[in-house]
Design an enzyme around this catalytic site. Structure first.
Site, PDB file in Angstrom:
ATOM      1  CD  GLU A 103      -2.983  -1.012   2.260  1.00  0.00           C
ATOM      2  OE1 GLU A 103      -4.153  -1.335   2.043  1.00  0.00           O
ATOM      3  OE2 GLU A 103      -2.585  -0.677   3.386  1.00  0.00           O
ATOM      4  CB  CYS A 116       2.906   7.170   3.702  1.00  0.00           C
ATOM      5  SG  CYS A 116       3.508   5.999   4.919  1.00  0.00           S
ATOM      6  CB  CYS A 123       6.981  -5.652   8.575  1.00  0.00           C
ATOM      7  SG  CYS A 123       8.319  -4.709   9.338  1.00  0.00           S
ATOM      8  CB  CYS A 127       6.422  -3.036  16.149  1.00  0.00           C
ATOM      9  SG  CYS A 127       8.103  -2.715  15.575  1.00  0.00           S
ATOM     10  CB  CYS A 130       3.068  -2.146  13.904  1.00  0.00           C
ATOM     11  SG  CYS A 130       3.063  -1.824  12.123  1.00  0.00           S
ATOM     12  CB  CYS A 352       1.005   5.641  11.901  1.00  0.00           C
ATOM     13  SG  CYS A 352       1.437   7.297  11.467  1.00  0.00           S
TER      14      CYS A 352
HETATM   15  N1  SAH Z   1       9.771  -0.023   9.937  1.00  0.00           N
HETATM   16  C1  SAH Z   1       9.942   1.411   9.881  1.00  0.00           C
HETATM   17  C2  SAH Z   1       8.995   2.060   8.909  1.00  0.00           C
HETATM   18  C3  SAH Z   1       7.535   2.032   9.326  1.00  0.00           C
HETATM   19  S1  SAH Z   1       7.114   3.649   9.774  1.00  0.00           S
HETATM   20  C4  SAH Z   1       9.806   1.967  11.282  1.00  0.00           C
HETATM   21  O1  SAH Z   1       9.439   1.226  12.161  1.00  0.00           O
HETATM   22  O2  SAH Z   1      10.115   3.128  11.512  1.00  0.00           O
HETATM   23  C5  SAH Z   1       5.564   3.465  10.488  1.00  0.00           C
HETATM   24  C6  SAH Z   1       5.476   4.265  11.764  1.00  0.00           C
HETATM   25  O3  SAH Z   1       4.185   4.096  12.335  1.00  0.00           O
HETATM   26  C7  SAH Z   1       6.474   3.753  12.789  1.00  0.00           C
HETATM   27  O4  SAH Z   1       6.932   4.803  13.589  1.00  0.00           O
HETATM   28  C8  SAH Z   1       5.590   2.845  13.586  1.00  0.00           C
HETATM   29  O5  SAH Z   1       6.151   2.550  14.821  1.00  0.00           O
HETATM   30  C9  SAH Z   1       4.310   3.640  13.655  1.00  0.00           C
HETATM   31  N2  SAH Z   1       3.163   2.816  13.989  1.00  0.00           N
HETATM   32  C10 SAH Z   1       3.009   1.501  13.790  1.00  0.00           C
HETATM   33  N3  SAH Z   1       1.816   1.067  14.238  1.00  0.00           N
HETATM   34  C11 SAH Z   1       1.182   2.146  14.726  1.00  0.00           C
HETATM   35  C12 SAH Z   1      -0.105   2.332  15.320  1.00  0.00           C
HETATM   36  N4  SAH Z   1      -0.959   1.331  15.450  1.00  0.00           N
HETATM   37  N5  SAH Z   1      -0.426   3.582  15.697  1.00  0.00           N
HETATM   38  C13 SAH Z   1       0.431   4.604  15.514  1.00  0.00           C
HETATM   39  N6  SAH Z   1       1.643   4.478  14.969  1.00  0.00           N
HETATM   40  C14 SAH Z   1       2.027   3.257  14.582  1.00  0.00           C
END
Ligand code: SAH
Length: 369
Positions: A103, A116, A123, A127, A130, A352
């Site tokens: 996406e 974005c 991935c 995390c 996420c 995000c």
């Molecule tokens: N793998 C890289 C790129 C992804 S960026 C990284 O981790 O930085 C996506 C961003 O959104 C990251 O900062 C991630 O931690 C954040 N993110 C992931 N899940 C989220 C959620 N449910 N709510 C808010 N932010 C989130």
């Protein structure tokens, strides 16, 4: 269309660098002494004009256009679905030649428009907050597939030829699905194409690469890509970060912060953005805020506080608004800008951390309907 082209063996040139274009032109019968000039012309048509067929290339002779069209294609990936949020955010689910999907999200704001971009299908990082992390890693995206995300957005926004100013798409964040520093070579190749002045021409100052903390690749990121860096910090103690950003077990906070301090090109004009997702009762205490300030002392930094975007089955809740404000206040008072990011595109699961798995689910339900 894409599949048919694969059957006929046509190679897609979108995402190719100049050397590859020259090699392809040689295959199409262009003599050695013309290769440089022709590659330059092809580059211009692909990345500056955004054309999708060889027939529009008016400075190339018809037989050459035909020879190219026989072997190569400029087609975009298939758009499997496209959604528009009430707030203007747009999301495209792209389906690549092998059927794998990723996406891309366009977020219009008053003074900018940010795309974005995803770097992987799925991935590996897992995390805990996420949604992408709940999905298995499928594969890295190629440079072509990364550049294609931009091409599709530009097509939709009508931004060809590359406008010198007044653009809608002004910024890129490598914050879609995947960990860009686990796909370093392809991300680097793609961003060099995107930054090239004779094509899409987005300045490296308008590109931000976000990492969860792949420490050994951070210096190379600064040296060889040279974009802005964002770090998904999310916790200030190893025990908590180990749990919510598991890559921390491999590269703990002390190493991550050292890599940030040593990030090439770091200055007040070029700060690191620390992303911090606000999880109720997990990482949002005022003691955490004070520890955050201590941790980043001396690093030219911005803090991005991200209200947690929930997804079905998520094990966390978003912090209360007052708590986010009190947290931000401490960071602000220490002299750091700490805007609380307004969630965008939540209604289309484009915010995000919400990418991809939802689209799969939604498509299944569409099939069922
Ligand atoms: N793998 C890289 C790129 C992804 S960026 C990284 O981790 O930085 C996506 C961003 O959104 C990251 O900062 C991630 O931690 C954040 N993110 C992931 N899940 C989220 C959620 N449910 N709510 C808010 N932010 C989130």
């Amino acid at each position: 269309m894409q599949a048919a082209e694969n059957v006929t063996g046509r190679v897609n040139l979108v995402g190719a660098d100049r050397a590859t274009l020259a090699a392809c032109l040689a295959q199409a019968g262009v003599p050695e002494r013309q290769l440089r000039m022709r590659a330059q012309q092809l580059w211009h048509w692909i990345y500056f004009r955004g054309v999708q067929d060889f027939d529009s290339m008016s400075n190339m002779a018809k037989p050459l256009r035909a020879a190219l069209a026989e072997r190569f294609s400029l087609a975009r990936p298939e758009i499997a679905s496209e959604q528009l949020s009430v707030d203007g955010t747009r999301k495209w689910l792209l389906r690549f030649a092998d059927g794998k999907e990723a996406e891309t999200v366009f977020i219009p704001e008053e003074d900018r428009g940010t795309l974005c971009v995803s770097s992987q299908v799925g991935c590996t990082l897992n995390c805990r907050f996420c949604h992408t992390g709940t999905q298995l890693m499928v594969r890295n995206l190629t440079p072509a597939e990364i550049v294609a995300q931009l091409m599709v957005a530009r097509d939709a926004l009508g931004e060809w030829p590359s406008p010198p100013d007044g653009r809608k798409l002004t910024n890129i964040v490598m914050m879609g699905m995947g960990e860009p520093l686990y796909n370093f070579d392809n991300v680097k190749a793609a961003l060099h194409i995107v930054m090239d002045n004779e094509g899409i021409a987005l300045s490296r100052r308008r590109i931000t690469l976000s990492t969860a903390g792949v420490v050994p690749m951070m210096a190379r990121c600064g040296e060889e890509i040279g974009t802005n860096l964002a770090v998904s910090l999310h916790a200030v103690r190893d025990d908590i970060r180990d749990e919510i950003v598991p890559i921390n077990r491999k590269y703990p906070l002390a190493e991550l912060m050292a890599a940030c301090r040593n990030y090439p090109g770091l200055s007040n004009a070029r700060r690191i953005t620390f992303e911090y997702v606000m999880l109720k009762g997990v990482n949002d205490s005022l003691a955490d805020a004070r520890e955050l300030v201590r941790l980043i002392r001396g690093i030219p930094a911005k803090i991005n506080l991200i209200p947690f975007n929930a997804w079905p089955g998520a094990p966390y809740e978003c912090s209360d608004w007052e708590q986010i404000e009190a947290f931000a206040e401490i960071v602000n008072r220490a002299g750091y800008a700490s805007p609380v990011r307004t969630p965008r595109g939540r209604d289309i699961m484009a915010a995000c951390g919400q990418l991809k798995s939802a689209s799969q689910r939604q498509r299944k339900s569409e099939v069922a309907a």
